[in-house]
Design a protein around this motif. Structure first.
Motif, short mmCIF file in Angstrom:
data_model
loop_
_atom_site.label_atom_id
_atom_site.label_comp_id
_atom_site.label_asym_id
_atom_site.label_seq_id
_atom_site.Cartn_x
_atom_site.Cartn_y
_atom_site.Cartn_z
N LYS A 1 18.88 27.72 3.57
CA LYS A 1 18.60 29.13 3.90
C LYS A 1 19.74 30.03 3.41
CE LYS A 1 15.77 28.57 8.03
NZ LYS A 1 15.72 28.73 9.50
N LYS A 2 20.98 29.58 3.66
CA LYS A 2 22.14 30.37 3.26
C LYS A 2 22.20 30.51 1.73
CE LYS A 2 26.14 28.60 4.14
NZ LYS A 2 27.43 28.15 4.66
N LEU A 3 21.93 29.42 1.02
CA LEU A 3 21.94 29.48 -0.44
C LEU A 3 20.81 30.35 -0.97
CD1 LEU A 3 22.83 25.80 -1.40
CD2 LEU A 3 24.27 27.81 -1.63
N THR A 4 19.66 30.30 -0.33
CA THR A 4 18.53 31.14 -0.76
C THR A 4 18.88 32.62 -0.59
OG1 THR A 4 16.99 29.41 -0.10
CG2 THR A 4 16.08 31.61 -0.40
N LYS A 5 19.54 32.94 0.53
CA LYS A 5 19.95 34.33 0.76
C LYS A 5 20.97 34.77 -0.29
CE LYS A 5 20.22 35.64 5.02
NZ LYS A 5 20.68 35.84 6.41
N GLU A 6 21.94 33.88 -0.61
CA GLU A 6 22.93 34.21 -1.64
C GLU A 6 22.26 34.40 -2.99
OE1 GLU A 6 26.21 31.49 -1.94
OE2 GLU A 6 26.46 31.41 0.24
N MET A 7 21.26 33.56 -3.29
CA MET A 7 20.56 33.66 -4.57
C MET A 7 19.83 35.00 -4.66
SD MET A 7 17.66 31.15 -6.18
CE MET A 7 16.46 31.54 -4.91
N GLU A 8 19.17 35.40 -3.58
CA GLU A 8 18.46 36.68 -3.58
C GLU A 8 19.42 37.84 -3.72
OE1 GLU A 8 16.28 36.46 0.07
OE2 GLU A 8 14.76 35.13 -0.77
N ASN A 9 20.57 37.79 -3.05
CA ASN A 9 21.58 38.85 -3.18
C ASN A 9 22.09 38.94 -4.61
OD1 ASN A 9 21.38 39.58 -0.51
ND2 ASN A 9 23.12 38.34 0.15
N ALA A 10 22.37 37.78 -5.22
CA ALA A 10 22.85 37.78 -6.60
C ALA A 10 21.78 38.34 -7.54
CB ALA A 10 23.26 36.37 -7.02
N SER B 1 20.99 31.70 -10.94
CA SER B 1 20.42 30.46 -11.50
C SER B 1 21.25 29.25 -11.08
CB SER B 1 20.31 30.55 -13.02
OG SER B 1 21.59 30.54 -13.60
N GLU B 2 22.58 29.40 -10.98
CA GLU B 2 23.42 28.29 -10.50
C GLU B 2 23.06 27.93 -9.06
OE1 GLU B 2 27.49 29.45 -10.98
OE2 GLU B 2 27.35 29.54 -13.16
N ILE B 3 22.88 28.93 -8.23
CA ILE B 3 22.52 28.68 -6.83
C ILE B 3 21.13 28.07 -6.75
CG2 ILE B 3 22.12 29.77 -4.59
CD1 ILE B 3 24.25 31.85 -5.38
N ARG B 4 20.21 28.53 -7.59
CA ARG B 4 18.86 27.94 -7.63
C ARG B 4 18.93 26.46 -7.98
NH1 ARG B 4 16.17 29.61 -12.59
NH2 ARG B 4 17.43 27.89 -13.29
N ASP B 5 19.80 26.11 -8.93
CA ASP B 5 19.96 24.71 -9.30
C ASP B 5 20.54 23.89 -8.14
OD1 ASP B 5 18.99 25.38 -11.78
OD2 ASP B 5 20.97 25.45 -12.75
N ASN C 1 19.39 40.48 -6.73
CA ASN C 1 19.28 41.93 -6.49
C ASN C 1 20.42 42.70 -7.15
OD1 ASN C 1 16.94 41.60 -5.04
ND2 ASN C 1 17.98 41.53 -3.06
N ASN C 2 21.60 42.06 -7.25
CA ASN C 2 22.75 42.69 -7.91
C ASN C 2 22.74 42.45 -9.41
OD1 ASN C 2 23.68 43.59 -5.43
ND2 ASN C 2 24.97 41.79 -5.12
N GLN C 3 21.65 41.90 -9.93
CA GLN C 3 21.47 41.58 -11.34
C GLN C 3 22.53 40.63 -11.88
OE1 GLN C 3 21.02 45.27 -13.45
NE2 GLN C 3 18.99 45.67 -12.57
N ASP C 4 23.00 39.72 -11.02
CA ASP C 4 23.91 38.66 -11.44
C ASP C 4 23.07 37.39 -11.59
OD1 ASP C 4 26.01 37.03 -11.99
OD2 ASP C 4 27.00 37.23 -10.04
N TYR C 5 22.33 37.34 -12.69
CA TYR C 5 21.32 36.30 -12.86
C TYR C 5 21.93 34.92 -13.14
CZ TYR C 5 18.26 40.31 -13.02
OH TYR C 5 17.60 41.48 -12.71
N GLU C 6 23.12 34.88 -13.73
CA GLU C 6 23.76 33.58 -13.99
C GLU C 6 24.12 32.89 -12.67
OE1 GLU C 6 27.04 34.21 -16.58
OE2 GLU C 6 25.77 34.91 -18.22
N THR C 7 24.70 33.65 -11.75
CA THR C 7 25.05 33.10 -10.44
C THR C 7 23.79 32.70 -9.69
OG1 THR C 7 26.99 34.55 -10.38
CG2 THR C 7 26.31 33.54 -8.31
#
Length: 168
Positions: free
Chosen positions: A129-138, A148-152, A140-146
């Protein structure tokens, strides 16, 4: 009364294996046979585990998801840092002169250690859950590389925790 000639039950006389996270500025994840509670070196311990091969396999999988250090501080980055399995390496963090970059690296390392603690404690859903929230925040901030790393990372956690299918 029949008494066996040799110790059949505990033939290797080894103590069970524990995973221990040390209480240092840069916590290390190590395996130990005996926990010495008197010294107070351990931040948290997990175990006992009867098979050392299984423990090492679990730590190997966890290290690929959340890089961590298992070495003492030194002057040069460790071998694992060169292949991305100790990222950020505490030896590199100490050398960094830029204060903002150093604090970011320290936070990242501590976040990895906290995630490892949660995974070893069995709180895998909260980590996801925490990683999903971080991924969504990244994202939304258009930090797509971060993102994708969190998604992995999330995908790897789901892979190692999913139900194994037995085929006969």
């Amino acid at each position: 009364l029949y008494m066996p000639k040799y110790n059949i039950v505990a033939k290797d006389d080894k103590h069970p294996l524990y995973i221990q996270i040390t209480k240092e500025k840069f916590s290390r994840v190590i395996t130990v046979r005996k926990i010495d509670l008197r010294k107070g070196l351990s931040l948290s311990s997990y175990g006992p585990f009867p098979s050392s091969g299984n423990v090492r396999a679990v730590l190997k999988m966890i290290r690929r998801i959340f890089p961590y250090s298992d070495h003492k501080l030194g002057k040069r980055p460790c071998l694992y840092s060169h292949i991305g399995l100790c990222n950020p390496c505490p030896n590199e963090i100490i050398k960094t002169k830029d204060v903002k970059l150093r604090t970011d690296m320290e936070k990242m390392y501590q976040k990895n250690i906290n995630n490892i603690k949660h995974v070893l404690s069995g709180k895998i859903k909260s980590v996801q859950k925490k990683l999903t929230k971080e991924m969504e925040n990244a994202s939304n901030n258009q930090d797509y590389e971060t993102a994708s790393e969190i998604r992995d990372q999330i995908g790897k956690i789901e892979y190692i925790t999913r139900q194994q299918i037995q085929t006969e």
